[in-house]
Structures are given as structure tokens and as C-alpha cells.
Design an enzyme around this catalytic site. Structure first.
Site, PDB file in Angstrom:
ATOM      1  N   HIS A   1       0.932  -1.224  -0.163  1.00  0.00           N
ATOM      2  CA  HIS A   1       0.066  -0.159  -0.030  1.00  0.00           C
ATOM      3  C   HIS A   1       0.700   1.257  -0.021  1.00  0.00           C
ATOM      4  O   HIS A   1       2.052   1.063   0.472  1.00  0.00           O
ATOM      5  CB  HIS A   1      -0.897   0.257   1.220  1.00  0.00           C
ATOM      6  CG  HIS A   1      -1.953  -1.062   1.223  1.00  0.00           C
ATOM      7  ND1 HIS A   1      -3.066  -0.968   2.125  1.00  0.00           N
ATOM      8  CD2 HIS A   1      -1.985  -2.105   0.545  1.00  0.00           C
ATOM      9  CE1 HIS A   1      -3.833  -2.166   1.805  1.00  0.00           C
ATOM     10  NE2 HIS A   1      -3.169  -2.779   0.926  1.00  0.00           N
TER      11      HIS A   1
ATOM     12  N   GLU B   1       0.871   3.785   1.868  1.00  0.00           N
ATOM     13  CA  GLU B   1       1.274   4.420   3.193  1.00  0.00           C
ATOM     14  C   GLU B   1       2.601   3.590   3.750  1.00  0.00           C
ATOM     15  O   GLU B   1       3.393   4.025   4.152  1.00  0.00           O
ATOM     16  CB  GLU B   1       0.272   3.930   4.333  1.00  0.00           C
ATOM     17  CG  GLU B   1      -0.933   4.816   4.093  1.00  0.00           C
ATOM     18  CD  GLU B   1      -2.099   4.143   3.057  1.00  0.00           C
ATOM     19  OE1 GLU B   1      -1.687   3.380   2.209  1.00  0.00           O
ATOM     20  OE2 GLU B   1      -3.328   4.046   3.533  1.00  0.00           O
TER      21      GLU B   1
ATOM     22  N   CYS C   1      -2.396  -0.278   7.475  1.00  0.00           N
ATOM     23  CA  CYS C   1      -1.642   0.880   7.515  1.00  0.00           C
ATOM     24  C   CYS C   1      -1.766   1.926   8.543  1.00  0.00           C
ATOM     25  O   CYS C   1      -0.844   2.461   9.088  1.00  0.00           O
ATOM     26  CB  CYS C   1      -2.173   1.728   6.089  1.00  0.00           C
ATOM     27  SG  CYS C   1      -1.625   0.919   4.632  1.00  0.00           S
TER      28      CYS C   1
END
Length: 143
Positions: free
Chosen positions: A47, A49, A80
């Protein structure tokens, strides 16, 4: 948020879900920026993040990003949000809310859990309309 939106647009152009993230230091200098790379890396944890947090930590040569801000176009998922906690970011800023998969104001509410080690200051809804429109456009084109 402008840079995070650009990262999200670049992710969409690569066929990734358009989420972008930026880590800045206490002075507002950009340490890292990333878009989702789940498909390209064949990695469900890639992801935006996570990628931005890892890059910022490597750049600073520390596992903790004390005093840093994580800015994301979408409310972070539980994974995250937990990573932001473990990286000890000072502030989390996000754009669109995610009632289905969010882990901050929705779902698991990671920072409100008694097991949370560190809860950053959270500012949600920043440029929410722009962030949400980017996601809607991506998924509309996919359907």
C-alpha cells in the site's frame, strides 16, 4: 495533499488502486512519496502508506518517524493505520473517508484500541471531494 493526489494518479495510470501517500518531516520537507504498488509487486502489503513509511524511515535511518506527518488520499486500512502507529508518526492526514475498509474512523478504529501503542493526531477529510472523485473515477472505469 497535492503530491499525494499526483502519486495516486500515477498509481491509477499503472492499473493500481489510486491511493497516494507522502511523509514529511517536522519542517514540512518531503521525505518520501508513493502510490499503491500491490499489483506490480504481487504484494498485498504494498500500500502507498507502507511504501512511503518504509522509504522515509530508510532515508532517516531510523525505525521511528517522530515528528513526521503521513498524508494519504484515503483513510488508511487497519494494516496501514497500525503501521503509522508503529512508525510513531506525529500526525496522520487523510482525504477521503473509507466506511468499508478504513481503520481509523471506521472499522477497526486502530488508534482507539486499548492495544494501540501510539495514536497520532488525526486530521480527516482534507480535500475529501478531490480524493473521493479520483477513486470513484477509477472504479467506474473498471466496471
Amino acid at each position: 495533499m497535492d503530491l499525494a493526489l499526483r502519486e495516486a494518479a500515477a498509481a491509477a495510470a499503472r492499473g493500481e488502486v489510486p491511493v497516494g501517500a507522502v511523509v514529511t518531516d517536522a519542517a514540512g520537507q518531503v521525505l518520501a512519496a508513493a502510490g499503491n504498488e500491490v499489483e506490480a509487486r504481487h504484494d498485498a502489503s504494498a500500500h502507498a502508506e507502507i511504501l512511503a513509511l518504509r522509504t522515509a524511515a530508510a532515508r532517516l535511518r531510523t525505525p521511528r518517524l517522530v515528528g513526521c506527518t503521513l498524508t494519504v488520499t484515503l483513510e488508511p486500512c487497519p494494516m496501514c493505520a497500525q503501521a503509522a502507529s508503529f512508525f510513531r508518526v506525529k500526525r496522520l492526514v487523510f482525504g477521503a473517508y473509507d466506511p468499508k475498509g478504513g481503520g481509523v474512523d471506521h472499522g477497526a478504529r486502530i488508534f482507539a484500541a486499548t492495544s494501540c501503542h501510539h495514536a497520532p493526531e488525526v486530521v480527516g477529510g482534507v480535500r475529501e471531494t478531490d480524493c473521493a472523485a479520483q477513486l470513484r473515477s477509477f472504479f467506474t472505469a473498471r466496471r
